[in-house]
Design a protein around this motif. Structure first.
Motif: not given
Length: 581
Positions: A216, A219, A287
């Motif tokens: 992640y 991200s 998300s």
């Protein structure tokens, strides 16, 4: 000196002197990454060196200048950390990232990171031959003084001194929570306090936590949300055995992301669609993509996108109040909610600017908890400035009545040129619903807005699931029937000391009870309540969330408490909201 040749040399000398002036330092991102695997005198570890090398490579791709140290000796760790803090101190806008993987443990409540040459026969020797985590945090706060720091610790492996022949009375496995982290420091631990993190299987390159973190790092989610995704992934990789947790407080840039390509620092976090199951909703919320052109969000607020949710608790929820938490469907419109509770410092600014005197100051004192008898008492000298518990400017203000809270809201609205949310005539307060779009001022959230925001798409008793530990929120852990000797801090903690919920809101569970707008009353009857705001009349106002003095049961998302609007205990505070355009 007439006739001097100096004027003819000026251009050359000027260029020469300029070339030797130090360049103006721009803000940079620095990282120190340490991975200790090859321990010389205690159990070796499989993956920390691999984890560190992979984290370092990813950080470089994200624009960090990285110092990677593998299998560091005690002296090497000290020098590396000193160099790292010096780099950060050059510009107070620099951003820092520290990663440590290796052995770590607690000794008498202090956290220590262990170099590979650690060789000790008792706990005192361990303390003098390892690196204290508090020394790093103090160095960041007092020496570096830079904009923001992230510290990630995958250091809770099995106790390497479990067979120590000398004294080891103070040694505990795992690391413990940091009680008073510096402002703008975000700490993430690979597992819960006092528990052990998995090192990883032979043949796998990374530990489960490092594998999840690496997944992640690209991200563009804000850091607390990214950390929540890492925690969920780690739980999945370990079959639910290892639960990472977060600690610390980011104040100056709540929307910080490791990925510099974050679409916007003023993120609007969407609510889930109502037609999906609760757990799916939460996954979709975390998300969700940030809109390309989000509406501006007031500073230190989160925009909560409206939606439909089940307010109250199911009959199967432990600790449920059967008469007061009847589930019903509610639809909520968009609104803004302050990410943290109103602080002592913010309230002091209000009092200084307006000359306002609180209810406790004008009505004979405030209510404080007598720790000896565990009863509430009125003390004539107790008020928000003297709440009889330790408070600093970054703690939530307490000993504020409901009337104090609505007066603060109107003052802040006037200061920022907004239409006051309330018409206040003595003790008669009504909502001003005539403000034009975009000019509506600050107000208390309704009870329905508060629970919707607290849940953040989660239908469980707490945003953490079915249980909440005293390491995850500030409450009276001694009132937990499963652990009567649990942690009880007996005071507030700085706002944002614990991990936020999935929508970036801090301390929705615990710390202080938070006033809501609503009068106390039965929930509305009907198929769908639209932005309910409670009964028209009443004698008590709602407060939510539980406090430092509460049991875990009172911190449940559905739990309802209420007090007369003049109540002003040293466990009562508030956070503020604004209606969205």
């Amino acid at each position: 000196m007439k006739g001097s040749v100096f004027p003819r040399l000026v251009p050359w000398m000027l260029l020469w002197s300029i070339s030797f002036l130090p360049a103006q330092e721009t803000n940079r991102r620095y990282a120190l990454v340490i991975g200790n695997s090859a321990y010389q005198h205690v159990d070796q570890l499989v993956n920390p060196a691999n984890d560190a090398a992979d984290i370092a490579a990813k950080l470089r791709s994200l624009g960090f200048q990285v110092d990677l140290r593998l299998n560091a000796l005690n002296a090497d760790m000290g020098r590396a950390i000193a160099d790292y803090t010096r780099q950060l101190s050059v510009n107070n806008n620099n951003e820092g990232f520290f990663w440590y993987a290796g052995h770590g443990l607690q000794i008498n409540g202090e956290n220590y990171l262990l170099p590979v040459d650690i060789d000790a026969q008792d706990d005192v020797a361990v303390m003098y031959n390892s690196y204290p985590l508090n020394r790093l945090l103090l160095s960041l706060e007092q020496n570096a003084r830079n904009k923001l720091n992230v510290v990630v610790l995958d250091a809770c492996r099995d106790n390497p001194f479990r067979n120590l022949s000398g004294g080891r009375r103070g040694i505990s496995r795992g690391l413990g929570t940091v009680e008073h982290p510096p402002q703008d420091l975000f700490i993430m631990f690979s597992t819960a306090p006092g528990t052990v993190a998995a090192d990883g299987e032979q043949g796998k390159r990374n530990s489960p936590f490092a594998e999840a973190f690496l997944k992640y790092m690209d991200s563009t989610e804000i850091l607390p949300v990214m950390a929540s995704l890492v925690a969920r992934e780690t739980l999945q990789l370990t079959g639910g055995k290892q639960r990472p947790f977060q600690n610390g407080s980011i104040v100056s840039d709540i929307y910080y992301s490791l990925n510099p390509q974050t679409p916007s620092r003023t993120t609007s976090i969407p609510a889930p669609a109502p037609s999906q199951p609760a757990e799916t909703l939460r996954l979709n919320t975390l998300s969700a993509q940030v809109p390309e052109r989000p509406a501006p969000v007031p500073e230190n607020f989160v925009r909560i996108a409206g939606g439909t949710f089940m307010m109250g608790s199911p009959g199967s929820e432990p600790g449920r109040d059967d008469d007061n938490e009847i589930q019903h469907r509610v639809n909520i419109g968009d609104f803004y909610l302050k990410a943290r509770e109103v602080t002592v410092g913010e309230f002091r600014e209000f009092v200084s600017a307006s000359g306002y005197a609180t209810t406790a100051e004008t009505s004979g004192g405030g209510e404080v908890l007598n720790f000896r008898t565990n009863t509430w008492e009125i003390r004539a000298d107790a008020n928000w400035k003297n709440p009889r518990i330790e408070q600093r400017d970054n703690h939530p203000v307490v000993m504020v009545s409901w009337f104090d809270a609505v007066n603060y809201c109107n003052w802040l609205s006037a200061r920022e040129g907004l239409s006051p949310a309330y018409v206040i005539n003595g003790t008669r307060v009504s909502r001003n619903r005539n403000a034009q779009s975009g000019t509506a001022g600050y107000r208390l959230p309704t009870e329905a807005e508060w629970e919707y925001a607290c849940r953040a798409g989660n239908s469980a008793a707490y945003t953490t699931g079915g249980a909440l530990s005293a390491e995850q929120a500030n409450y009276n852990g001694k009132l937990n029937s499963n652990n009567p000797n649990g942690l009880y801090r007996e005071r507030t903690t700085p706002v944002g000391s614990f991990a936020p919920n999935a929508w970036g809101l801090y301390d929705m569970h615990g710390n202080v009870w938070e006033w809501c707008w609503d009068w106390n009353g039965d929930y509305p009857v009907g198929p769908l309540a639209q932005d309910p705001a409670g009964p028209e009349l009443g004698t008590e106002r709602i407060n939510r969330g539980g406090a430092w003095s509460s049991s875990a049961r009172s911190l449940r998302s559905a739990y309802r408490s209420f007090n007369t609007p003049v109540t002003n205990g040293n466990n009562l505070g508030f956070r503020i909201a604004r209606s969205a355009e």
